[in-house]
Design a protein around this motif. Sequence first.
Motif, short mmCIF file in Angstrom:
data_model
loop_
_atom_site.label_atom_id
_atom_site.label_comp_id
_atom_site.label_asym_id
_atom_site.label_seq_id
_atom_site.Cartn_x
_atom_site.Cartn_y
_atom_site.Cartn_z
N LYS A 1 0.85 -1.19 0.00
CA LYS A 1 0.00 0.00 0.00
C LYS A 1 0.88 1.24 0.00
O LYS A 1 2.07 1.16 0.30
CB LYS A 1 -0.89 0.00 1.23
CG LYS A 1 -1.89 -1.13 1.24
CD LYS A 1 -2.87 -0.96 2.37
CE LYS A 1 -3.94 -2.03 2.23
NZ LYS A 1 -5.11 -1.72 3.01
N GLN A 2 0.27 2.38 -0.32
CA GLN A 2 1.03 3.62 -0.30
C GLN A 2 0.19 4.75 0.27
O GLN A 2 -1.04 4.71 0.23
CB GLN A 2 1.54 3.97 -1.69
CG GLN A 2 0.47 4.29 -2.70
CD GLN A 2 1.06 4.43 -4.09
OE1 GLN A 2 1.79 3.56 -4.53
NE2 GLN A 2 0.74 5.53 -4.76
N ILE A 3 0.89 5.71 0.81
CA ILE A 3 0.27 6.94 1.29
C ILE A 3 0.68 8.02 0.32
O ILE A 3 1.88 8.22 0.07
CB ILE A 3 0.73 7.26 2.72
CG1 ILE A 3 0.33 6.13 3.66
CG2 ILE A 3 0.15 8.59 3.19
CD1 ILE A 3 1.02 6.15 4.98
N ASP B 1 0.46 9.48 12.18
CA ASP B 1 1.03 10.50 11.30
C ASP B 1 2.35 9.97 10.75
O ASP B 1 3.18 9.46 11.52
CB ASP B 1 1.30 11.79 12.06
CG ASP B 1 0.04 12.50 12.54
OD1 ASP B 1 -1.07 12.09 12.13
OD2 ASP B 1 0.17 13.46 13.32
N VAL B 2 2.56 10.10 9.44
CA VAL B 2 3.81 9.63 8.84
C VAL B 2 4.61 10.76 8.21
O VAL B 2 5.84 10.73 8.18
CB VAL B 2 3.57 8.49 7.82
CG1 VAL B 2 3.04 7.26 8.52
CG2 VAL B 2 2.63 8.90 6.72
N VAL B 3 3.93 11.75 7.66
CA VAL B 3 4.58 12.90 7.02
C VAL B 3 3.76 14.14 7.36
O VAL B 3 2.54 14.09 7.39
CB VAL B 3 4.64 12.71 5.48
CG1 VAL B 3 5.14 13.97 4.79
CG2 VAL B 3 5.52 11.52 5.11
N LEU C 1 8.09 11.50 9.73
CA LEU C 1 7.97 11.00 11.09
C LEU C 1 8.22 9.51 11.23
O LEU C 1 8.10 8.98 12.34
CB LEU C 1 6.57 11.35 11.63
CG LEU C 1 6.18 12.84 11.52
CD1 LEU C 1 4.75 13.04 11.98
CD2 LEU C 1 7.14 13.71 12.31
N VAL C 2 8.54 8.82 10.13
CA VAL C 2 8.77 7.37 10.17
C VAL C 2 10.05 7.04 9.41
O VAL C 2 10.56 7.84 8.64
CB VAL C 2 7.58 6.59 9.55
CG1 VAL C 2 6.31 6.79 10.36
CG2 VAL C 2 7.36 6.98 8.10
N GLU C 3 10.53 5.82 9.65
CA GLU C 3 11.72 5.32 8.96
C GLU C 3 11.39 3.97 8.34
O GLU C 3 10.48 3.27 8.80
CB GLU C 3 12.87 5.11 9.96
CG GLU C 3 13.35 6.37 10.63
CD GLU C 3 14.44 6.08 11.65
OE1 GLU C 3 14.69 4.89 11.96
OE2 GLU C 3 15.06 7.04 12.12
N GLU C 4 12.16 3.57 7.34
CA GLU C 4 11.97 2.26 6.74
C GLU C 4 12.16 1.19 7.79
O GLU C 4 13.06 1.27 8.62
CB GLU C 4 12.94 2.07 5.58
CG GLU C 4 12.61 2.98 4.41
CD GLU C 4 13.56 2.87 3.24
OE1 GLU C 4 14.36 1.92 3.19
OE2 GLU C 4 13.48 3.74 2.36
N MET D 1 -0.14 13.70 7.08
CA MET D 1 -0.57 12.58 6.24
C MET D 1 -0.54 11.36 7.15
O MET D 1 0.47 11.09 7.82
CB MET D 1 0.38 12.37 5.06
CG MET D 1 0.52 13.57 4.15
SD MET D 1 -0.98 13.94 3.24
CE MET D 1 -1.37 15.55 3.92
N ILE D 2 -1.64 10.62 7.20
CA ILE D 2 -1.74 9.50 8.13
C ILE D 2 -1.91 8.18 7.39
O ILE D 2 -2.35 8.15 6.25
CB ILE D 2 -2.91 9.69 9.12
CG1 ILE D 2 -4.24 9.74 8.37
CG2 ILE D 2 -2.72 10.93 9.96
CD1 ILE D 2 -5.44 9.67 9.28
N THR D 3 -1.56 7.11 8.07
CA THR D 3 -1.77 5.78 7.53
C THR D 3 -3.14 5.28 7.97
O THR D 3 -3.48 5.39 9.14
CB THR D 3 -0.66 4.81 7.94
OG1 THR D 3 -0.93 3.54 7.39
CG2 THR D 3 -0.53 4.69 9.42
N PRO D 4 -3.94 4.76 7.04
CA PRO D 4 -5.26 4.28 7.41
C PRO D 4 -5.25 2.95 8.15
O PRO D 4 -6.20 2.61 8.83
CB PRO D 4 -5.98 4.15 6.07
CG PRO D 4 -4.89 3.97 5.07
CD PRO D 4 -3.71 4.72 5.60
#
Length: 75
Positions: free
Chosen positions: A2-4, A28-30, A16-19, A41-44
């Motif tokens: 999936k992608q955001i 929240d990721v970005v 706000l995240v790393e691989e 931008m959040i992950t569903p």
Amino acid sequence: MKQINAEMAGTVIAILVEEGEILRAQQDVVIMESMKMEIPMITPSAGIVRQVCVEAGQFVNEGDPLVFYETESKE
């Protein structure tokens, strides 16, 4: 996988995240800035970050991928 995607054109101001990081649903990721507003931008859904596609300070267009992630169920 999936992608955001960017919900609007703007500048990435924080990642706000790393691989490899484990995500919670609604995390929240970005953080983007558009029209002088900061928009998260959040992950569903929960999953694991596989690729961060942007860097802080980068301008993105609406629909550009920000983060790719996998869910446990491999949807």
